[in-house]
Enzyme design. Structure first.
Site, PDB file in Angstrom:
ATOM      1  N   TYR A 371       0.828  -1.224   0.000  1.00 46.18           N
ATOM      2  CA  TYR A 371       0.000   0.000   0.000  1.00 46.18           C
ATOM      3  C   TYR A 371       0.852   1.260   0.000  1.00 46.18           C
ATOM      4  O   TYR A 371       0.444   2.281  -0.549  1.00 46.18           O
ATOM      5  CB  TYR A 371      -0.987  -0.046   1.177  1.00 46.18           C
ATOM      6  CG  TYR A 371      -1.864  -1.277   1.078  1.00 46.18           C
ATOM      7  CD1 TYR A 371      -2.782  -1.403   0.036  1.00 46.18           C
ATOM      8  CD2 TYR A 371      -1.703  -2.346   1.946  1.00 46.18           C
ATOM      9  CE1 TYR A 371      -3.537  -2.561  -0.113  1.00 46.18           C
ATOM     10  CE2 TYR A 371      -2.461  -3.500   1.810  1.00 46.18           C
ATOM     11  CZ  TYR A 371      -3.372  -3.600   0.780  1.00 46.18           C
ATOM     12  OH  TYR A 371      -4.117  -4.734   0.617  1.00 46.18           O
ATOM     13  N   ASP A 457     -19.796  -5.738 -10.694  1.00 46.48           N
ATOM     14  CA  ASP A 457     -18.641  -6.191 -11.469  1.00 46.48           C
ATOM     15  C   ASP A 457     -18.211  -5.012 -12.343  1.00 46.48           C
ATOM     16  O   ASP A 457     -19.043  -4.408 -13.032  1.00 46.48           O
ATOM     17  CB  ASP A 457     -19.061  -7.387 -12.350  1.00 46.48           C
ATOM     18  CG  ASP A 457     -17.858  -8.047 -13.024  1.00 46.48           C
ATOM     19  OD1 ASP A 457     -17.025  -7.316 -13.593  1.00 46.48           O
ATOM     20  OD2 ASP A 457     -17.763  -9.286 -12.975  1.00 46.48           O
ATOM     21  N   GLU A 473      -5.768  -3.532  -8.107  1.00 47.76           N
ATOM     22  CA  GLU A 473      -4.743  -4.523  -7.741  1.00 47.76           C
ATOM     23  C   GLU A 473      -5.376  -5.876  -7.982  1.00 47.76           C
ATOM     24  O   GLU A 473      -6.000  -6.458  -7.110  1.00 47.76           O
ATOM     25  CB  GLU A 473      -4.312  -4.319  -6.301  1.00 47.76           C
ATOM     26  CG  GLU A 473      -3.068  -5.116  -5.953  1.00 47.76           C
ATOM     27  CD  GLU A 473      -3.339  -6.607  -5.729  1.00 47.76           C
ATOM     28  OE1 GLU A 473      -3.237  -7.386  -6.713  1.00 47.76           O
ATOM     29  OE2 GLU A 473      -3.661  -6.982  -4.599  1.00 47.76           O
ATOM     30  N   GLU A 482      -4.558 -13.458 -12.561  1.00 47.36           N
ATOM     31  CA  GLU A 482      -5.844 -13.264 -11.867  1.00 47.36           C
ATOM     32  C   GLU A 482      -6.798 -12.455 -12.761  1.00 47.36           C
ATOM     33  O   GLU A 482      -7.778 -11.887 -12.296  1.00 47.36           O
ATOM     34  CB  GLU A 482      -5.623 -12.595 -10.505  1.00 47.36           C
ATOM     35  CG  GLU A 482      -4.996 -13.566  -9.503  1.00 47.36           C
ATOM     36  CD  GLU A 482      -4.809 -13.013  -8.089  1.00 47.36           C
ATOM     37  OE1 GLU A 482      -5.399 -11.959  -7.771  1.00 47.36           O
ATOM     38  OE2 GLU A 482      -4.066 -13.642  -7.320  1.00 47.36           O
TER      39      GLU A 482
HETATM   40  C1  LIG Z   1      -6.632  -9.003  -4.947  1.00 43.64           C
HETATM   41  S1  LIG Z   1      -8.040  -8.338  -4.300  1.00 43.64           S
HETATM   42  C2  LIG Z   1      -7.496  -6.740  -3.840  1.00 43.64           C
HETATM   43  C3  LIG Z   1      -8.388  -6.117  -2.842  1.00 43.64           C
HETATM   44  C4  LIG Z   1      -7.915  -4.775  -2.329  1.00 43.64           C
HETATM   45  N1  LIG Z   1      -7.869  -3.799  -3.384  1.00 43.64           N
HETATM   46  C5  LIG Z   1      -6.608  -4.908  -1.632  1.00 43.64           C
HETATM   47  O1  LIG Z   1      -5.598  -4.429  -2.171  1.00 43.64           O
HETATM   48  O2  LIG Z   1      -6.563  -5.464  -0.544  1.00 43.64           O
HETATM   49  C6  LIG Z   1      -8.961  -8.044  -5.759  1.00 43.64           C
HETATM   50  C7  LIG Z   1     -10.353  -7.601  -5.488  1.00 43.64           C
HETATM   51  O3  LIG Z   1     -10.932  -7.318  -6.729  1.00 43.64           O
HETATM   52  C8  LIG Z   1     -12.261  -7.825  -6.729  1.00 43.64           C
HETATM   53  N2  LIG Z   1     -12.604  -8.056  -8.132  1.00 43.64           N
HETATM   54  C9  LIG Z   1     -12.038  -8.940  -8.965  1.00 43.64           C
HETATM   55  N3  LIG Z   1     -12.601  -8.849 -10.164  1.00 43.64           N
HETATM   56  C10 LIG Z   1     -13.531  -7.897 -10.108  1.00 43.64           C
HETATM   57  C11 LIG Z   1     -14.455  -7.368 -11.031  1.00 43.64           C
HETATM   58  N4  LIG Z   1     -14.503  -7.821 -12.278  1.00 43.64           N
HETATM   59  N5  LIG Z   1     -15.246  -6.365 -10.626  1.00 43.64           N
HETATM   60  C12 LIG Z   1     -15.184  -5.903  -9.355  1.00 43.64           C
HETATM   61  N6  LIG Z   1     -14.355  -6.387  -8.432  1.00 43.64           N
HETATM   62  C13 LIG Z   1     -13.538  -7.358  -8.802  1.00 43.64           C
HETATM   63  C14 LIG Z   1     -12.189  -9.058  -5.893  1.00 43.64           C
HETATM   64  O4  LIG Z   1     -13.442  -9.434  -5.387  1.00 43.64           O
HETATM   65  C15 LIG Z   1     -11.233  -8.612  -4.813  1.00 43.64           C
HETATM   66  O5  LIG Z   1     -11.904  -8.023  -3.769  1.00 43.64           O
END
Ligand SMILES: C[S@@+](CC[C@H](N)C(=O)[O-])C[C@H]1O[C@@H](n2cnc3c(N)ncnc32)[C@H](O)[C@@H]1O
Length: 672
Positions: A371, A457, A473, A482
């Site tokens: 972060y 989404d 991220e 991912e």
């Molecule tokens: C790796 S985590 C990072 C979470 C946070 N930003 C952090 O750094 O702790 C990725 C996040 O993106 C969300 N995510 C993944 N694909 C997504 C999408 N298409 N639309 C919205 N959220 C999404 C996941 O649910 C998850 O909460």
């Protein structure tokens, strides 16, 4: 992924794993090293045959402070052919005492069985060959009866070892938990030191490789390295750290003598021993005392109250090894935490297809470094976007896409405060459970006027306005695994034409590795699917055979509509002085440019320090590939995209072709 059972899906370390100390439950290890509970704390001694085993243990363990002995199990004068002729098979075998002379735990914790060194299963002499096979089987059977944890097998005598390997392989099929340590001297003459008249290049690794290939990479067949007074090149030594080396035997003749007459090791030997400690490889001292001061009272750090006459002649060697152990820096806190994850295969996260759990978010959120880097990047982007004179009037629209439980929202708001810029934030998240936390956070922090939470989404959200900055991220250990490219393709609809994406690009990297441990763990599943799957793993006991190379790069925002499919052919040159090696698979990493010079990554040569959100990724090979010294390994990687999934395929095309792994994503894929 459903066809593949590994463990919980992970990016890094989430579960604490107990490490079992396989050898020795004794009280006097080499020393205490914060957090280190691996076997390398224990030091053994190679002893001669003695049928008074209680005395052997008393003399070498209780008096001298060694942790275990490598002791012959059978009288070395014994030859089966002679006995059988005389007694028609009814004789008692001349073992080192009955099983009752030691307790079961003494046998299993303090004795490694040394198989008779005279055995030669590939001898031209048929009697010797048959005697050798009989004795080997009798001794291993006795060692199993005693529940020993390991037996040391003598070095193969000649250049061929097929019959020896056949016999060992037969034994391995019926062995319960016992390991067999094949004794191999670390010997390799470098090319430039080769005598022009000599047509034989000695490389003892080749002997080990033949033997283990004949035994089909059996996981209980391990190596005990004999360390000689001269050492081959660093690259050549490094190969061994990917092999299943359990012990290294240092003969007293390999020690130097210090100014005070005590044994010590050369700088290179010291470095090697420290590496052994770090790789859970136990040191064993062997040979006679050959140093002037070894009969004199030695270092008393172990605080034994024994008379001088009882002093063990090899005690100064043990003290020196103990000194090297204690001289090591303590394990950093992070390494200590990660100890239980070393070489532990985990299935990669699928944050798009699955909803992450609270525990997973919590682990991410502890990674301050990640972060900090994001905050730095947002600061720089804000300063570029809004000049000082407009700071109080211009509001930047920043969208955190995939906001999770909000740490990037916090980092962005802190960047705004740090730079004195006004911010309006949208936090977009598709996981309804994380949305609950986000609402609570916004209320708790009083951010209601600045932050709008969007439960959607990002690929389908209709944004009410366009963003200046898009922060995400969505990076896996291999960068794009991912599905950051696919998600950001959907999100970039609502980024202004001149808007900024953080990250602005990311690249995956790959490097060939030897890792007997990872290979055997994949093989243990006994199916094709596990060999065609990528694993997140803290790779530790591995030899990295060539520098890593970039594979796929994605840049954001993407102005063109180029495909997310990729193909890359790579050539890895195995350094000449490495010698030959085995490639068990590929270690994968990523490096991301967040904004301008702010980067984030795990590629070893540029890795962001103190960051623990990602371990490396491992792509296995179904059959290990042999590479010769100076040879080139040609590797092909594909990123393939379908309507519902993305997957990788990979293969080796030179020096020998492998099958293409994971065709059509049949074993491993990431769901869209
Ligand atoms: C790796 S985590 C990072 C979470 C946070 N930003 C952090 O750094 O702790 C990725 C996040 O993106 C969300 N995510 C993944 N694909 C997504 C999408 N298409 N639309 C919205 N959220 C999404 C996941 O649910 C998850 O909460």
């Amino acid at each position: 992924m459903d066809s593949v059972s590994v463990v919980q899906k992970q990016r890094c370390c989430l579960i604490q794993i107990l490490i079992l100390n396989r050898i020795c439950n004794k009280k006097m290890p080499l020393g205490e090293r914060g957090g280190d509970k691996t076997e390398s704390r224990y030091c053994g001694i190679e002893t001669d045959f003695n049928d008074d085993m209680p005395h052997v243990l008393d003399f070498n363990l209780s008096s001298a402070g060694f942790d275990f002995v490598i002791a012959p199990l059978m009288d070395p004068v014994y030859r089966p052919s002679l006995v059988q002729k005389e007694s028609l098979g009814s004789a008692v075998l001349p073992f080192a005492g009955s099983d009752l002379v030691l307790s079961p735990s003494q046998w299993s914790s303090h004795v490694v069985g040394k198989i008779s060194s005279w055995i030669d299963l590939d001898s031209e002499d048929e009697t010797l060959r048959i005697d050798s096979e009989t004795a080997l089987k009798q001794e291993i059977s006795w060692a199993s009866h005693l529940s020993l944890q390991a037996c040391l097998l003598p070095t193969p005598k000649g250049t061929t070892c097929a019959n020896y390997a056949r016999c060992v392989n037969q034994i391995l099929q019926g062995l319960s938990n016992m390991q067999l340590w094949l004794r191999i001297p670390v010997e390799k003459n470098d090319d430039d030191s080769t005598d022009a008249n000599s047509d034989t290049l000695v490389d003892s690794w080749e002997m080990w490789n033949s033997f283990r290939l004949l035994c089909e990479h059996h996981s209980q067949l391990c190596v005990a390295l004999d360390i000689l007074s001269s050492l081959p090149s660093e690259n050549s030594l490094s190969r061994w750290f990917g092999e299943s080396v359990r012990a290294s035997i240092i003969n007293t003749h390999s020690f130097l003598t210090n100014a005070r007459g005590y044994p010590c090791l050369s700088k290179r030997h010291q470095k090697l021993v420290t590496r052994f400690f770090n790789h859970s490889i136990q040191i064993i001292i062997s040979g006679n005392s050959v140093h002037p001061k070894t009969s004199v009272v030695a270092n008393v750090s172990h605080n034994h109250s024994v008379s001088d006459s009882q002093r063990h002649p090899l005690r100064p060697y043990l003290d020196y090894v103990g000194y090297l152990y204690q001289k090591m820096d303590p394990l950093p806190e992070q390494e200590r935490f990660e100890l239980g994850y070393r070489d532990f295969l985990q299935a990669p996260l699928q944050p798009l297809m699955d909803n992450l759990e609270a525990q997973t978010y919590e682990t991410f959120e502890k990674d301050a470094m990640k972060y900090i880097q994001y905050q730095r990047a947002v600061c720089k982007a804000l300063l570029d976007r809004v000049p000082d004179e407009e700071a109080s009037v211009k509001t930047t629209v920043l969208m955190v896409v995939g906001a999770g439980r909000g740490p990037l929202v916090r980092a962005s708001l802190q960047a705004a405060e740090e730079t004195g810029r006004k911010l309006k934030v949208y936090a977009v998240e598709k996981n309804p459970n994380a949305i609950v936390t986000l609402h609570a956070l916004i209320k708790l922090e009083g951010w209601e006027d600045i932050v709008t939470i969007v439960s959607s989404d990002m690929r389908s959200w209709n944004a009410p306005e366009k963003a200046d900055i898009l922060v995400s991220e969505l990076l896996g250990s291999f960068g794009d695994n991912e599905l950051s490219p696919e998600c950001l393709d959907g999100a970039e609809r609502f980024l202004k034409k001149d808007g900024i994406s953080i990250p602005s690009s990311y690249t995956s990297f790959l490097q060939p590795v030897t890792s007997a441990k990872l290979y055997n763990d994949v093989k243990a599943h006994k199916d094709l699917a596990h060999f065609e799957t990528a694993y997140v793993v803290k790779i530790h006991n591995a030899a990295r055979l060539a520098p890593s190379q970039p594979v796929f790069t994605f840049t954001h925002p993407r102005l063109d509509r180029e495909s997310n499919e990729r193909y890359k052919k790579m050539h890895f040159v195995i350094p000449n002085d490495t010698g030959s090696a085995i490639v068990h698979g590929f270690a994968g990493y990523f490096d991301a440019t967040l904004y301008k010079d702010v980067h984030l990554g795990i590629e070893p040569s540029t890795a962001t320090p103190n960051m623990f959100s990602w371990f490396a990724i491992f792509f296995p090979l179904r059959s290990p590939i042999y590479v010769g010294p100076g040879s080139t390994l040609e590797v092909n990687f594909w990123r393939c995209c379908g309507p519902k999934k993305v997957w990788y395929e990979w293969c080796v095309t030179s020096p020998t072709p492998s099958p293409i792994h994971n065709t059509n994503g049949r074993s491993y894929w990431v769901g869209l």
